[in-house]
Design a protein around this motif. Structure first.
Motif, PDB file in Angstrom:
ATOM      1  N   ASN A  86      34.831  12.782  28.890  1.00 14.00           N
ATOM      2  CA  ASN A  86      34.870  14.039  28.070  1.00 14.00           C
ATOM      3  C   ASN A  86      36.224  14.199  27.455  1.00 14.00           C
ATOM      4  OD1 ASN A  86      32.242  15.148  29.161  1.00 14.00           O
ATOM      5  ND2 ASN A  86      33.206  15.771  31.145  1.00 14.00           N
ATOM      6  N   ASN A  87      36.475  15.452  26.523  1.00 12.62           N
ATOM      7  CA  ASN A  87      37.626  15.504  25.859  1.00 12.62           C
ATOM      8  C   ASN A  87      37.890  14.229  25.263  1.00 12.62           C
ATOM      9  OD1 ASN A  87      37.812  17.971  27.236  1.00 12.62           O
ATOM     10  ND2 ASN A  87      38.714  17.247  29.139  1.00 12.62           N
ATOM     11  N   THR A  88      37.286  13.941  24.372  1.00  7.74           N
ATOM     12  CA  THR A  88      37.282  12.886  23.425  1.00  7.74           C
ATOM     13  C   THR A  88      38.767  12.776  22.612  1.00  7.74           C
ATOM     14  OG1 THR A  88      35.993  13.602  21.638  1.00  7.74           O
ATOM     15  CG2 THR A  88      35.212  12.370  23.113  1.00  7.74           C
ATOM     16  N   SER A  89      39.319  14.167  22.340  1.00 13.74           N
ATOM     17  CA  SER A  89      40.391  14.372  21.409  1.00 13.74           C
ATOM     18  C   SER A  89      41.716  13.896  22.168  1.00 13.74           C
ATOM     19  CB  SER A  89      40.582  15.901  21.192  1.00 13.74           C
ATOM     20  OG  SER A  89      40.771  16.557  22.354  1.00 13.74           O
ATOM     21  N   LEU A  90      41.677  13.514  23.520  1.00 16.88           N
ATOM     22  CA  LEU A  90      42.602  12.913  24.338  1.00 16.88           C
ATOM     23  C   LEU A  90      42.797  11.582  24.244  1.00 16.88           C
ATOM     24  CD1 LEU A  90      42.462  15.452  27.554  1.00 16.88           C
ATOM     25  CD2 LEU A  90      43.642  15.791  25.328  1.00 16.88           C
ATOM     26  N   TYR A  91      41.758  10.964  23.526  1.00 16.32           N
ATOM     27  CA  TYR A  91      41.955   9.505  23.483  1.00 16.32           C
ATOM     28  C   TYR A  91      42.073   9.076  22.072  1.00 16.32           C
ATOM     29  CZ  TYR A  91      39.647   9.382  28.179  1.00 16.32           C
ATOM     30  OH  TYR A  91      39.275   9.536  29.446  1.00 16.32           O
ATOM     31  N   TRP A  92      42.920   8.300  21.766  1.00 19.22           N
ATOM     32  CA  TRP A  92      42.994   7.718  20.292  1.00 19.22           C
ATOM     33  C   TRP A  92      41.767   6.590  19.883  1.00 19.22           C
ATOM     34  CZ3 TRP A  92      43.680   3.226  17.614  1.00 19.22           C
ATOM     35  CH2 TRP A  92      43.985   3.224  16.317  1.00 19.22           C
ATOM     36  N   ASN A  93      41.438   5.827  20.908  1.00 20.69           N
ATOM     37  CA  ASN A  93      40.606   4.817  20.880  1.00 20.69           C
ATOM     38  C   ASN A  93      39.263   5.140  21.077  1.00 20.69           C
ATOM     39  OD1 ASN A  93      38.925   2.342  21.167  1.00 20.69           O
ATOM     40  ND2 ASN A  93      40.826   0.974  21.239  1.00 20.69           N
ATOM     41  N   TRP A  94      38.341   4.980  20.328  1.00 17.66           N
ATOM     42  CA  TRP A  94      36.890   5.659  20.556  1.00 17.66           C
ATOM     43  C   TRP A  94      35.976   4.482  21.421  1.00 17.66           C
ATOM     44  CZ3 TRP A  94      33.492   8.840  21.799  1.00 17.66           C
ATOM     45  CH2 TRP A  94      32.278   8.665  21.739  1.00 17.66           C
ATOM     46  N   ASP A  95      35.803   3.311  20.829  1.00 18.91           N
ATOM     47  CA  ASP A  95      34.942   2.350  21.439  1.00 18.91           C
ATOM     48  C   ASP A  95      35.373   1.089  21.671  1.00 18.91           C
ATOM     49  OD1 ASP A  95      35.019   1.805  18.854  1.00 18.91           O
ATOM     50  OD2 ASP A  95      32.925   1.616  18.527  1.00 18.91           O
ATOM     51  N   GLY A  96      36.506   1.183  21.552  1.00 14.92           N
ATOM     52  CA  GLY A  96      37.372  -0.486  21.778  1.00 14.92           C
ATOM     53  C   GLY A  96      37.853  -1.108  20.447  1.00 14.92           C
ATOM     54  N   ARG A  97      37.037  -0.491  19.229  1.00 15.97           N
ATOM     55  CA  ARG A  97      37.128  -1.146  17.746  1.00 15.97           C
ATOM     56  C   ARG A  97      37.308  -0.146  16.819  1.00 15.97           C
ATOM     57  NH1 ARG A  97      34.636  -6.011  18.074  1.00 15.97           N
ATOM     58  NH2 ARG A  97      33.261  -6.570  20.097  1.00 15.97           N
ATOM     59  N   HIS A  98      37.192   1.254  17.045  1.00 22.18           N
ATOM     60  CA  HIS A  98      37.566   2.286  16.122  1.00 22.18           C
ATOM     61  C   HIS A  98      38.431   3.280  16.767  1.00 22.18           C
ATOM     62  CE1 HIS A  98      33.418   0.410  14.803  1.00 22.18           C
ATOM     63  NE2 HIS A  98      34.262   0.338  13.838  1.00 22.18           N
ATOM     64  N   PRO A  99      39.293   4.173  16.009  1.00 14.95           N
ATOM     65  CA  PRO A  99      39.824   5.349  16.534  1.00 14.95           C
ATOM     66  C   PRO A  99      38.866   6.534  16.466  1.00 14.95           C
ATOM     67  CG  PRO A  99      40.939   4.420  14.582  1.00 14.95           C
ATOM     68  CD  PRO A  99      39.625   3.783  14.601  1.00 14.95           C
ATOM     69  N   THR A 100      38.907   7.374  17.488  1.00 19.85           N
ATOM     70  CA  THR A 100      38.333   8.734  17.608  1.00 19.85           C
ATOM     71  C   THR A 100      38.258   9.449  16.463  1.00 19.85           C
ATOM     72  OG1 THR A 100      40.098   9.474  18.655  1.00 19.85           O
ATOM     73  CG2 THR A 100      38.558   8.652  20.309  1.00 19.85           C
ATOM     74  N   GLU A 101      37.666  10.586  16.546  1.00 21.19           N
ATOM     75  CA  GLU A 101      37.801  11.660  15.228  1.00 21.19           C
ATOM     76  C   GLU A 101      39.348  11.903  15.256  1.00 21.19           C
ATOM     77  OE1 GLU A 101      36.630  14.149  12.395  1.00 21.19           O
ATOM     78  OE2 GLU A 101      35.257  12.771  13.575  1.00 21.19           O
ATOM     79  N   ALA A 102      39.750  12.348  16.202  1.00 20.79           N
ATOM     80  CA  ALA A 102      41.383  12.820  16.475  1.00 20.79           C
ATOM     81  C   ALA A 102      42.025  11.665  16.243  1.00 20.79           C
ATOM     82  CB  ALA A 102      41.670  13.304  17.803  1.00 20.79           C
ATOM     83  N   GLY A 103      41.922  10.572  16.362  1.00 19.24           N
ATOM     84  CA  GLY A 103      42.755   9.240  15.914  1.00 19.24           C
ATOM     85  C   GLY A 103      42.513   9.263  14.307  1.00 19.24           C
ATOM     86  N   ASN A 104      41.415   9.246  14.055  1.00 22.67           N
ATOM     87  CA  ASN A 104      41.133   9.116  12.282  1.00 22.67           C
ATOM     88  C   ASN A 104      42.064  10.241  11.711  1.00 22.67           C
ATOM     89  OD1 ASN A 104      39.889   6.683  11.382  1.00 22.67           O
ATOM     90  ND2 ASN A 104      38.307   7.508  12.821  1.00 22.67           N
ATOM     91  N   ARG A 105      41.918  11.472  12.312  1.00 18.79           N
ATOM     92  CA  ARG A 105      42.706  12.666  11.690  1.00 18.79           C
ATOM     93  C   ARG A 105      44.183  12.425  11.893  1.00 18.79           C
ATOM     94  NH1 ARG A 105      41.022  17.495  10.190  1.00 18.79           N
ATOM     95  NH2 ARG A 105      38.655  17.159  10.730  1.00 18.79           N
ATOM     96  N   MET A 106      44.671  12.055  12.842  1.00 20.39           N
ATOM     97  CA  MET A 106      46.038  11.560  12.778  1.00 20.39           C
ATOM     98  C   MET A 106      46.637  10.562  11.814  1.00 20.39           C
ATOM     99  SD  MET A 106      47.713   8.680  14.375  1.00 20.39           S
ATOM    100  CE  MET A 106      49.358   8.230  14.480  1.00 20.39           C
ATOM    101  N   ILE A 107      45.533   9.611  11.606  1.00 15.19           N
ATOM    102  CA  ILE A 107      46.019   8.549  10.591  1.00 15.19           C
ATOM    103  C   ILE A 107      45.773   9.189   9.204  1.00 15.19           C
ATOM    104  CG2 ILE A 107      45.255   6.523   9.459  1.00 15.19           C
ATOM    105  CD1 ILE A 107      44.139   5.419  12.192  1.00 15.19           C
ATOM    106  N   THR A 108      44.658   9.936   9.023  1.00 14.02           N
ATOM    107  CA  THR A 108      44.669  10.376   7.536  1.00 14.02           C
ATOM    108  C   THR A 108      45.474  11.387   7.269  1.00 14.02           C
ATOM    109  OG1 THR A 108      42.313  10.110   8.089  1.00 14.02           O
ATOM    110  CG2 THR A 108      42.856  11.155   5.935  1.00 14.02           C
ATOM    111  N   THR A 109      45.943  12.250   8.203  1.00  9.44           N
ATOM    112  CA  THR A 109      47.120  13.356   7.777  1.00  9.44           C
ATOM    113  C   THR A 109      48.359  12.727   7.371  1.00  9.44           C
ATOM    114  OG1 THR A 109      46.253  14.798   9.814  1.00  9.44           O
ATOM    115  CG2 THR A 109      48.551  15.058   9.094  1.00  9.44           C
ATOM    116  N   GLY A 110      48.623  11.308   7.843  1.00 10.27           N
ATOM    117  CA  GLY A 110      49.789  10.740   7.606  1.00 10.27           C
ATOM    118  C   GLY A 110      49.465  10.374   6.115  1.00 10.27           C
TER     119      GLY A 110
END
Length: 390
Positions: free
Chosen positions: A337-361
């Motif tokens: 639960n609470n996927t936004s607390l994780y940066w890594n989604w499936d071991g190979r890709h960032p989560t939605e929140a992780g990608n948002r952090m990257i793309t904001t940069g």
């Protein structure tokens, strides 16, 4: 449905001048609604790489009941595109429509005039032949960059039958080229290649990416975004923990693999500089995924990732909740639960929140060269139709 229910896989295709042609054979005619499903199945089979003279077998996901089914087999060959990619955030920022996945939509009456997403999980910069020559034939898919470019070329005449209109459409389009390279390194590394051996293929990978950019521009593209590779040394789910002398103290990542990626990204930028000299009227934007993502590994809490940056949110257990035998999407894996607390989604890709952090940069920070907001100011204009191809 099959004409021969006892057929082996090898009975369902033939080699024609070195090209694999599928012909499964069905004993009944299809209803109109079934034709679309069969077309989708054929499209999926086209991407399955078959070893010549190899053992005829197929392994697929077992159902929780312990049995095997056609449904689970079909699910196993379905390409898994990363649904939460940086392209989504870029599209949202500039008002570009979200992209339909080409591979699963091309057999339908899908309108691709607003753009298309050709990306498929596991896609490599180098073609399958490169790996086959080096004894690596058990690829999970054959959806390389070259295959994806061929899809684009197949689609192009349907979008603009008139060549002059075609160049105008491509001139107004935004192309996101990848990210390519990470899957190539991961694939050969897992086959036992050492880090020095990985360095020997960098120039081939970056040249392939540059050549693809060149081809798009020759056909009329004027705005192309080209990402570098993510810091794969920080994906401990795939590459394992660093040894004491291979440890980056500021991030906890593997030094050798991040040095490899830094070298890859430097070489890619040199290739893009040559492309800018060759095509001075084109806008070629380097996207620095590496430096946009790296800070989170040293300070995940600062970015809101209280569960850290290494542990996969969705997985089947094991170190960092990653198990290659029970990947995310399999019956044995589960997502926290609470996927936004994780940066890594499936071991190979960032989560939605992780990608948002990257793309904001990328959009607000210094991680695109030249800056995307000054290079593409018209993208933010209202009432302007800008196709987007990834």
């Amino acid at each position: 449905m099959a004409s021969n229910r006892e057929a082996f896989v090898s009975d369902c295709f033939e080699w024609n001048d070195g090209v694999l042609v599928w012909n499964p054979g069905f004993r009944i005619s299809f209803f109109e609604w079934e034709v679309e499903l069969i077309s989708s199945l054929r499209a999926l089979l086209e991407g399955c790489y078959i070893k010549r003279n190899g053992e005829d077998k197929r392994l697929w996901i077992e159902e929780p009941s312990g049995t095997f089914s056609v449904k689970s087999f079909y699910k196993s060959i379905m390409p898994i595109s990363n649904p939460s990619c940086s392209a989504k955030r870029i599209a949202e920022e500039f008002g570009i429509p979200l992209l339909p996945a080409y591979l699963v939509s091309r057999s339908k009456e899908q309108d691709f005039r607003g753009g298309a997403n050709f990306a498929v999980a596991g896609g490599t910069a180098l073609d399958a032949a490169f790996f086959a020559e080096r004894g690596i034939e058990d690829l999970s898919t054959n959806y390389s960059m070259g295959v994806q470019l061929n899809w684009f070329m197949e689609l192009l005449p349907t979008l603009c039958p008139d060549s002059s209109n075609c160049r105008d459409m491509l001139r107004r389009s935004l192309f996101l080229m990848g990210e390519f390279g990470g899957n190539d390194y991961s694939l050969v590394y897992q086959k036992g290649w050492s880090t020095p051996e990985l360095h020997t293929v960098v120039s081939q990978i970056t040249t392939a990416i540059s050549s693809a950019v060149d081809m798009l521009i020759e056909h009329g593209a004027t705005t192309v975004m080209v990402p570098g590779t993510l810091p794969i040394g920080c994906f401990l789910t795939i590459f394992g923990r660093p040894s004491k002398d291979n440890y980056e103290p500021l991030t906890g990542c593997r030094k050798d693999l991040n040095e490899l990626v830094s070298y890859h990204n430097q070489q890619l930028q040199k290739e893009l500089d040559w492309m800018r000299d060759k095509h001075p009227n084109a806008i070629i934007i380097y996207v620095d995924y590496y430096n946009a993502a790296l800070p989170v590994f040293g300070s995940p809490y600062q970015f809101g990732f209280s569960k850290g940056a290494f542990v996969a949110c969705c997985g089947g257990g094991g170190p960092y909740n990653f198990n290659s035998s029970a990947p995310c999407g399999s019956p044995w894996a589960k997502a926290f639960n609470n996927t936004s607390l994780y940066w890594n989604w499936d071991g190979r890709h960032p989560t939605e929140a992780g990608n948002r952090m990257i793309t904001t940069g990328l959009i607000e920070g210094p991680y695109t060269i030249p800056p995307i907001t000054s290079s593409c100011p018209s993208l933010a204009s209202e009432n302007v139709n800008h196709p987007h191809y990834e």
